[in-house]
Design an enzyme around this catalytic site. Structure first.
Site, short mmCIF file in Angstrom:
data_model
loop_
_atom_site.label_atom_id
_atom_site.label_comp_id
_atom_site.label_asym_id
_atom_site.label_seq_id
_atom_site.Cartn_x
_atom_site.Cartn_y
_atom_site.Cartn_z
N HIS A 48 0.94 -1.18 -0.16
CA HIS A 48 0.11 0.01 0.02
C HIS A 48 0.87 1.22 -0.01
CE1 HIS A 48 -3.51 -2.22 1.70
NE2 HIS A 48 -2.78 -3.03 2.14
N THR A 50 0.65 5.05 1.85
CA THR A 50 -0.39 5.61 2.88
C THR A 50 -1.05 6.79 2.44
OG1 THR A 50 1.74 7.15 3.45
CG2 THR A 50 1.34 5.04 4.53
N GLU A 115 2.20 -1.10 4.55
CA GLU A 115 2.03 0.35 4.23
C GLU A 115 3.32 0.98 3.97
OE1 GLU A 115 -0.64 2.14 3.70
OE2 GLU A 115 -2.33 1.14 4.39
N HIS A 153 -2.45 -2.87 -3.64
CA HIS A 153 -3.66 -2.86 -3.08
C HIS A 153 -4.61 -2.63 -4.41
CE1 HIS A 153 -6.18 -0.75 0.00
NE2 HIS A 153 -6.98 -1.80 -0.42
N ASP A 163 -3.39 2.72 -5.19
CA ASP A 163 -1.89 2.41 -4.52
C ASP A 163 -1.57 1.10 -4.79
OD1 ASP A 163 -4.09 1.75 -2.48
OD2 ASP A 163 -2.52 1.47 -1.17
#
Length: 253
Positions: A48, A50, A115, A153, A163
């Site tokens: 991912h 953020t 993340e 993601h 992302d």
């Protein structure tokens, strides 16, 4: 003199009990334990971005909530490469949301979420990628996750997410052995090649085909189509898909 020590010991015991998972035994059945079991394990890793302003803001969000409720991830990597762990590897973090990848429909239960402190559209730092590669090597080795099972993601939720974005260096991960990436020289697919069957074989959900194409372009072409509802494949896409689907099929037992 012994009484305070006894109280302290009692508090320590109670604290330990509070953090020990309670076994779940069905009262409708007689418990006859078998040693032939182990903990549930992740089979895929989801990356991912953020999309927040700082690693501290992301740490706060991942331990509280965002606009849509509580959210978490197993790991967070800062721009300086510092890696934080927020959820135990064996626990279910709330990072993926709705989506699917191949036959996996509950990604939170089947994945490790990582993340990376980044606003989509901004290049990732070298320190971040070095830290990520080190973490991927550890996780795939220690948890026996196939190295090809590293996705973004947006790959699992193309209608909702973008992302880690078109600037994420998937080729660099592939050079280190992570993720599914076309190997060898690309060739034109044979007559009758169906790109949608190939997309399904790779893992992409196809409920919204234009969104799936946009996610594919971010991952494999380093291109962001925005929200183009007419996003479609070109000849190079077909060559990539032909290679990827062949590699995926070769992995099956």
């Amino acid at each position: 003199m012994l009484r305070p020590a006894c109280y302290l010991l009692l508090l320590l015991l109670l604290s330990a009990c509070a953090h020990t998972p309670v076994p779940m035994h069905n009262p409708l059945a007689q418990w006859v334990p078998s040693p032939n079991a182990d903990a549930r394990r992740a089979v895929i890793i989801v990356l991912h971005a953020t999309e927040q302003h700082s690693v501290q803001q992301s740490l706060d969000t991942l331990r509280t909530a965002n606009s849509k409720g509580p959210v978490s991830a197993h790991y967070l990597i800062g721009k300086d490469g510092v890696t934080y762990q927020l959820v135990d590897d064996g626990a279910r973090a709330w990072h993926a949301g709705g989506g699917r990848w191949g036959t996996i429909t509950d990604l939170n239960s089947a994945s490790i979420g990582i993340e990376i402190d980044n606003a989509v559209g901004v290049a990732y730092t070298d320190a971040q990628i070095v830290a990520l590669l080190r973490l991927l090597d550890d996780l795939t080795t220690r948890l026996s996750i196939p190295k090809t099972q590293v996705i973004g993601h947006a790959d699992l939720a193309p209608t909702r997410k973008r992302d880690p974005g078109a600037l994420f260096p998937w080729q660099r991960l592939a050079d280190a052995g992570f993720g599914l990436w076309p190997q060898g020289g690309l060739q034109d697919p044979p007559a009758g090649f169906d790109p949608w069957l190939a997309m399904a074989a790779v893992g992409y959900p196809l409920a919204d085909r234009a969104a799936a194409v946009r996610a594919f372009h971010r991952h494999y072409r380093g291109r962001d189509d925005g929200e183009d509802p007419q996003a479609s494949f070109d000849a190079e896409d077909l060559r990539i898909l032909h290679a990827l689907s062949n590699q995926r099929l070769a992995m099956r037992p």
